[in-house]
Design an enzyme around this catalytic site. Structure first.
Site, PDB file in Angstrom:
ATOM      1  N   GLU A  42      55.973  41.595  33.423  1.00 17.77           N
ATOM      2  CA  GLU A  42      55.589  41.301  34.803  1.00 17.77           C
ATOM      3  C   GLU A  42      56.053  42.387  35.773  1.00 17.77           C
ATOM      4  O   GLU A  42      56.745  42.098  36.745  1.00 17.77           O
ATOM      5  CB  GLU A  42      56.061  39.908  35.244  1.00 17.77           C
ATOM      6  CG  GLU A  42      55.165  38.804  34.717  1.00 17.77           C
ATOM      7  CD  GLU A  42      55.105  37.579  35.644  1.00 17.77           C
ATOM      8  OE1 GLU A  42      55.854  36.630  35.413  1.00 17.77           O
ATOM      9  OE2 GLU A  42      54.301  37.598  36.587  1.00 17.77           O
ATOM     10  N   ASP A 225      61.529  33.052  26.447  1.00 15.88           N
ATOM     11  CA  ASP A 225      61.605  34.491  26.153  1.00 15.88           C
ATOM     12  C   ASP A 225      62.304  34.672  24.804  1.00 15.88           C
ATOM     13  O   ASP A 225      63.349  34.061  24.559  1.00 15.88           O
ATOM     14  CB  ASP A 225      62.383  35.211  27.258  1.00 15.88           C
ATOM     15  CG  ASP A 225      61.717  35.057  28.618  1.00 15.88           C
ATOM     16  OD1 ASP A 225      60.919  35.914  28.994  1.00 15.88           O
ATOM     17  OD2 ASP A 225      61.998  34.033  29.294  1.00 15.88           O
ATOM     18  N   ASP A 254      62.906  34.883  38.028  1.00 12.48           N
ATOM     19  CA  ASP A 254      63.083  33.520  37.499  1.00 12.48           C
ATOM     20  C   ASP A 254      63.445  33.541  36.009  1.00 12.48           C
ATOM     21  O   ASP A 254      63.808  32.511  35.452  1.00 12.48           O
ATOM     22  CB  ASP A 254      61.874  32.617  37.803  1.00 12.48           C
ATOM     23  CG  ASP A 254      60.535  33.285  37.562  1.00 12.48           C
ATOM     24  OD1 ASP A 254      60.508  34.490  37.231  1.00 12.48           O
ATOM     25  OD2 ASP A 254      59.518  32.598  37.703  1.00 12.48           O
ATOM     26  N   HIS A 255      63.374  34.733  35.390  1.00 16.39           N
ATOM     27  CA  HIS A 255      63.792  34.902  33.993  1.00 16.39           C
ATOM     28  C   HIS A 255      65.111  35.684  33.937  1.00 16.39           C
ATOM     29  O   HIS A 255      65.435  36.425  34.866  1.00 16.39           O
ATOM     30  CB  HIS A 255      62.758  35.686  33.197  1.00 16.39           C
ATOM     31  CG  HIS A 255      61.422  35.019  33.067  1.00 16.39           C
ATOM     32  ND1 HIS A 255      60.980  34.448  31.904  1.00 16.39           N
ATOM     33  CD2 HIS A 255      60.435  34.830  33.973  1.00 16.39           C
ATOM     34  CE1 HIS A 255      59.768  33.954  32.089  1.00 16.39           C
ATOM     35  NE2 HIS A 255      59.407  34.166  33.333  1.00 16.39           N
TER      36      HIS A 255
END
Length: 266
Positions: A42, A225, A254-255
């Site tokens: 991303e 993930d 957010d990860h």
DNA sequence: ATGTCCCTTGGAAAGGGA
């Protein structure tokens, strides 16, 4: 006399939710964590906007497959990258979701961003399933590749109930549906190993927490993930983990990064 | 239960995606 020198490589994967917005976090984390290879997802930008100079200043090189506004994946490495492939071979996809490269002529890594899927009854979910099919078809061909292969990224599926903070609530919902879990299981069935579970069999741990509702503060997340290894790469594993630190920073992704360490003898 | 963050367009605020 033969001298065998074991070399350790730390490989991490992180969906940064815009590499531009997360640049300071990324650079600080790379300095602190010292990964040999970082697989990014991303990027949310084209290759021209990737911060090549900033990562090069830390001693890294980068292979980037970018896209305007959405998606985008990269491999950032302390060691030379060769045989760079962009996109899953033999799978037509207009989005930038897969990049692969050989590291130090020793092993292959790939960074992947699987489609989110939006809703179980949406066209985007159909695309997600087609993407998994294309990915699995390709993985079936490379698992016998001569070099160890490590695939890391955002798979947008929580593999088992243990990978979700509220298994009952998420039953048959996006990220936890039967169809998605089967798609992920089919990769494992090819002989790939979920490297986190090798060293943390019964740990309830997450890699993503929704921005809303204070999910991170309550540790209400999902493990979506992963770093998957071929048998040749699984044999080299020495450690794995999830670094939750960056998720607790101000204006985080957010990860959070997931990682594993392999040992390669030269 | 739609609460957050990021990107784009278009030159502010709103829509799309996650």
């Amino acid at each position: 006399m033969v001298v065998v020198i074991p070399l350790q490589y730390k490989i991490a994967s992180w969906n940064v939710n815009s590499v531009t917005a997360r640049l300071e976090h990324l650079l600080q984390w790379m300095q602190d964590f010292q990964p040999d290879v970082v697989l990014l997802q991303e990027l949310k930008g084209v290759e021209e906007t990737f911060p090549f100079a900033a990562v090069e200043a830390l001693g890294y090189t980068a292979a980037v497959y970018g896209q305007k506004a959405y998606n985008g994946v990269a491999i950032v490495s302390k060691h030379p990258l060769t045989a760079i492939k962009k996109g899953i071979p033999n799978f037509t996809d207009e989005n930038a979701r897969y990049i692969e490269a050989v590291v130090a002529d020793k092993f292959t890594v790939a960074s992947i961003y699987v489609p989110n899927g939006q809703d179980l009854d949406s066209e985007k979910f159909t695309y997600k399933m087609a993407f998994y099919q294309g990915l699995t078809a390709y993985l079936a061909t490379i698992r016998t590749a001569e070099k160890p292969y490590i695939l890391g990224g955002d798979f947008n599926v929580a593999h088992q109930p243990l990978d979700c903070y509220a298994p009952e609530k998420f039953k048959n919902r996006l990220l936890c549906s039967q169809a998605e879990r089967l798609a992920l299981q089919q990769i494992i069935n090819l002989g790939f190993t979920d490297t986190y579970r090798v060293f943390h069999q019964d740990t309830r741990a997450f890699s993503w927490w929704d921005y809303r509702e204070g999910r991170f503060d309550r540790d209400e997340g999902l493990r979506i993930d992963y770093l998957f290894t071929t048998p040749e790469a699984t044999d080299l594993l020495v450690e794995s983990g999830i670094d939750t630190l960056p998720r607790g920073l101000l204006k985080p992704s957010d990860h959070t990064p997931v990682w594993c360490t392999i040992v390669v003898s030269i």
